[in-house]
Design a protein around this motif. Sequence first.
Motif, PDB file in Angstrom:
ATOM      1  N   MET A 163      -0.163   8.069  -1.514  1.00 24.04           N
ATOM      2  CA  MET A 163       0.313   6.637  -1.598  1.00 24.04           C
ATOM      3  C   MET A 163       0.975   6.404  -3.089  1.00 24.04           C
ATOM      4  SD  MET A 163      -3.159   4.845   0.124  1.00 24.04           S
ATOM      5  CE  MET A 163      -3.635   5.328   1.830  1.00 24.04           C
ATOM      6  N   ASP A 164       1.858   5.472  -2.885  1.00 22.55           N
ATOM      7  CA  ASP A 164       2.903   5.232  -3.966  1.00 22.55           C
ATOM      8  C   ASP A 164       3.452   3.717  -4.100  1.00 22.55           C
ATOM      9  OD1 ASP A 164       4.724   5.180  -1.959  1.00 22.55           O
ATOM     10  OD2 ASP A 164       5.863   7.115  -2.731  1.00 22.55           O
ATOM     11  N   ARG A 165       2.778   2.976  -3.321  1.00 21.52           N
ATOM     12  CA  ARG A 165       3.391   1.661  -3.510  1.00 21.52           C
ATOM     13  C   ARG A 165       1.827   0.703  -3.347  1.00 21.52           C
ATOM     14  NH1 ARG A 165       6.839   3.884  -4.829  1.00 21.52           N
ATOM     15  NH2 ARG A 165       9.229   3.569  -4.163  1.00 21.52           N
ATOM     16  N   VAL A 166       2.073  -0.408  -3.941  1.00 23.13           N
ATOM     17  CA  VAL A 166       0.865  -1.532  -3.802  1.00 23.13           C
ATOM     18  C   VAL A 166       1.372  -2.928  -3.737  1.00 23.13           C
ATOM     19  CG1 VAL A 166      -1.090  -2.407  -5.192  1.00 23.13           C
ATOM     20  CG2 VAL A 166      -0.418  -0.078  -5.430  1.00 23.13           C
ATOM     21  N   PHE A 167       0.760  -3.538  -2.850  1.00 26.60           N
ATOM     22  CA  PHE A 167       1.007  -4.967  -2.764  1.00 26.60           C
ATOM     23  C   PHE A 167      -0.266  -5.762  -3.100  1.00 26.60           C
ATOM     24  CE2 PHE A 167       1.024  -9.014  -0.562  1.00 26.60           C
ATOM     25  CZ  PHE A 167       2.460  -9.548  -0.863  1.00 26.60           C
ATOM     26  N   LEU A 168       0.169  -6.436  -4.298  1.00 27.17           N
ATOM     27  CA  LEU A 168      -1.313  -7.292  -4.959  1.00 27.17           C
ATOM     28  C   LEU A 168      -1.314  -8.713  -4.240  1.00 27.17           C
ATOM     29  CD1 LEU A 168      -1.011  -6.445  -8.722  1.00 27.17           C
ATOM     30  CD2 LEU A 168      -2.513  -5.577  -6.827  1.00 27.17           C
ATOM     31  N   THR A 347      -3.180  -4.033  -1.458  1.00 27.38           N
ATOM     32  CA  THR A 347      -2.966  -3.181  -0.381  1.00 27.38           C
ATOM     33  C   THR A 347      -1.933  -2.150  -0.689  1.00 27.38           C
ATOM     34  OG1 THR A 347      -2.629  -5.129   1.245  1.00 27.38           O
ATOM     35  CG2 THR A 347      -1.901  -3.220   2.080  1.00 27.38           C
ATOM     36  N   ILE A 348      -2.631  -0.519  -0.299  1.00 26.08           N
ATOM     37  CA  ILE A 348      -1.997   0.484  -0.934  1.00 26.08           C
ATOM     38  C   ILE A 348      -1.394   1.409   0.213  1.00 26.08           C
ATOM     39  CG2 ILE A 348      -2.241   2.217  -2.675  1.00 26.08           C
ATOM     40  CD1 ILE A 348      -4.834   0.694  -3.470  1.00 26.08           C
ATOM     41  N   SER A 349      -0.590   1.816   0.150  1.00 23.96           N
ATOM     42  CA  SER A 349       0.143   2.754   1.020  1.00 23.96           C
ATOM     43  C   SER A 349       1.174   3.489   0.494  1.00 23.96           C
ATOM     44  CB  SER A 349       0.512   1.975   2.164  1.00 23.96           C
ATOM     45  OG  SER A 349       0.687   2.822   3.362  1.00 23.96           O
TER      46      SER A 349
END
Length: 485
Positions: A163-168, A347-349
């Motif tokens: 996983m290399d992206r995060v939406f806060l 949200t991490i993916s």
Amino acid sequence: MDERTFLCGSPRGDPRVWSPFLATLLVGGLAPAGMQRDSAEPRVRDFPGERAREFVEYHHRNAAPSTYAFDFVWDRSAPAIGPFCTDVDGNVLMDFVGHVGAMPLGYNNPKLMDPLAELDLVDPMKIAGQDFYVTGGPDLPPDVPGPTDLMDRLTDLSSHYDMDRVFLSNTGAEAVENALKISFDHTRGKDVLTFQGAFHGRTLGTLSLNRSKGVYRRHFPEIASVHDVPYCDDSGCDPGSCGCGFFPGSESPSSLRRMLGARDGYVDPEEMACVVIEPIQGEGGYRIPSDAFMEELATVCEEYELPLVVDEVQSGIGRTGEMWAADHYPIEPDVIASAKALRVGATISREEVFPEERYRLSSTWGAGDILGAAMGALTLDAIEEYDLLSNATTRGRQMKEILRDADLPGAVDVRGKGLMLAVEWATADRRDAVVEAGLERGFLTLGCGTKSIRMLPPLDVTPREIRLGADLLTAAANDAAGPAA
């Protein structure tokens, strides 16, 4: 007492009094003067006391009905440290609820408070963080991290899942909602699988996944095509013997395989948007899945290429002795939803799972909660620096051993992973009586499931505090059992 004074400790609207309280209101309590963590113990004179009853009455004049568990009114201006706090009537309480996991390091923990002590707080402390950028925030010291730093830490902690992206966002429900959105977008599927006993939030999308209590969903509209199968928590379970029905028999496929089967199934795997699961169920009863169940889930998700969303809102951020509860099992999550202990929603993916199209996702406050992001990042730093994953494992084992040896009257199970702990009772009435008896002794616990008590001590809880908490719960169990015990 004037209601306004009772509410905030000073008359509302007086800037000479409000300004010193701003940091207190935001970061949670004044310095614990007069309370030493290594010697503090509960001390209850009257619970709930007169001031607490007055405050609760005042609060509910305007507050919509919600889920208040008991009349505990924390006095932010009074001493508090670790699991110990003071209510508005001067009662000293031992809090093993931890604001349902949203306070992972307890009250006024210096591991968190010391780096924040230099903050020169300004307004705004929230910005439109998915429209603009912020470092650590105006006037924040360089060693206080901001939202970007928090996202960097989260991708590092989930890199073993690529996983290399995060939406806060703001909350756990928002984190799960966005997990659903990116799954629908990525797969173009329409079906979602949830599990019996699940709880994922109170927004309409997450409510559609809930299977714990009917009151959460009754008369609310739901998203279509949500299916469920049993959540197997039978520790002795194997494919030939299962009490919950997930494995109907040694010659029959699991209920998950039957649902997806080409001949007799009723859900097309090609139309599955995602599977959503709590690695350890929270509101549903602190249910720990069987190894066979998690192995089957991992195998089916891999075989049918089903995207797997893990809801770590309550179980994540070190609570179980691993950073993510999913780390205990052979599953390979595609999306992680986190919040509570993180102080913001996340949200991490992977990059390819998130939408490429601009404006597809956004949140006014999500990446702009400067203080929340700082507290979340510093919590992660403290977990690593002070080896709190090991402490959660060791102290959780200690609590389970003490409680099992105590042979609590009316208890039928003591379970947990790390410091995500539960005691199940013979009946819901007995559970409720133990919670009430604990309150009278100054010990805060919280119900979950149909007849269980949950405990979430601080991640740096000490051996003394575990022994004290176990003694208080044992005494409460004996009180609830009556003279015959």
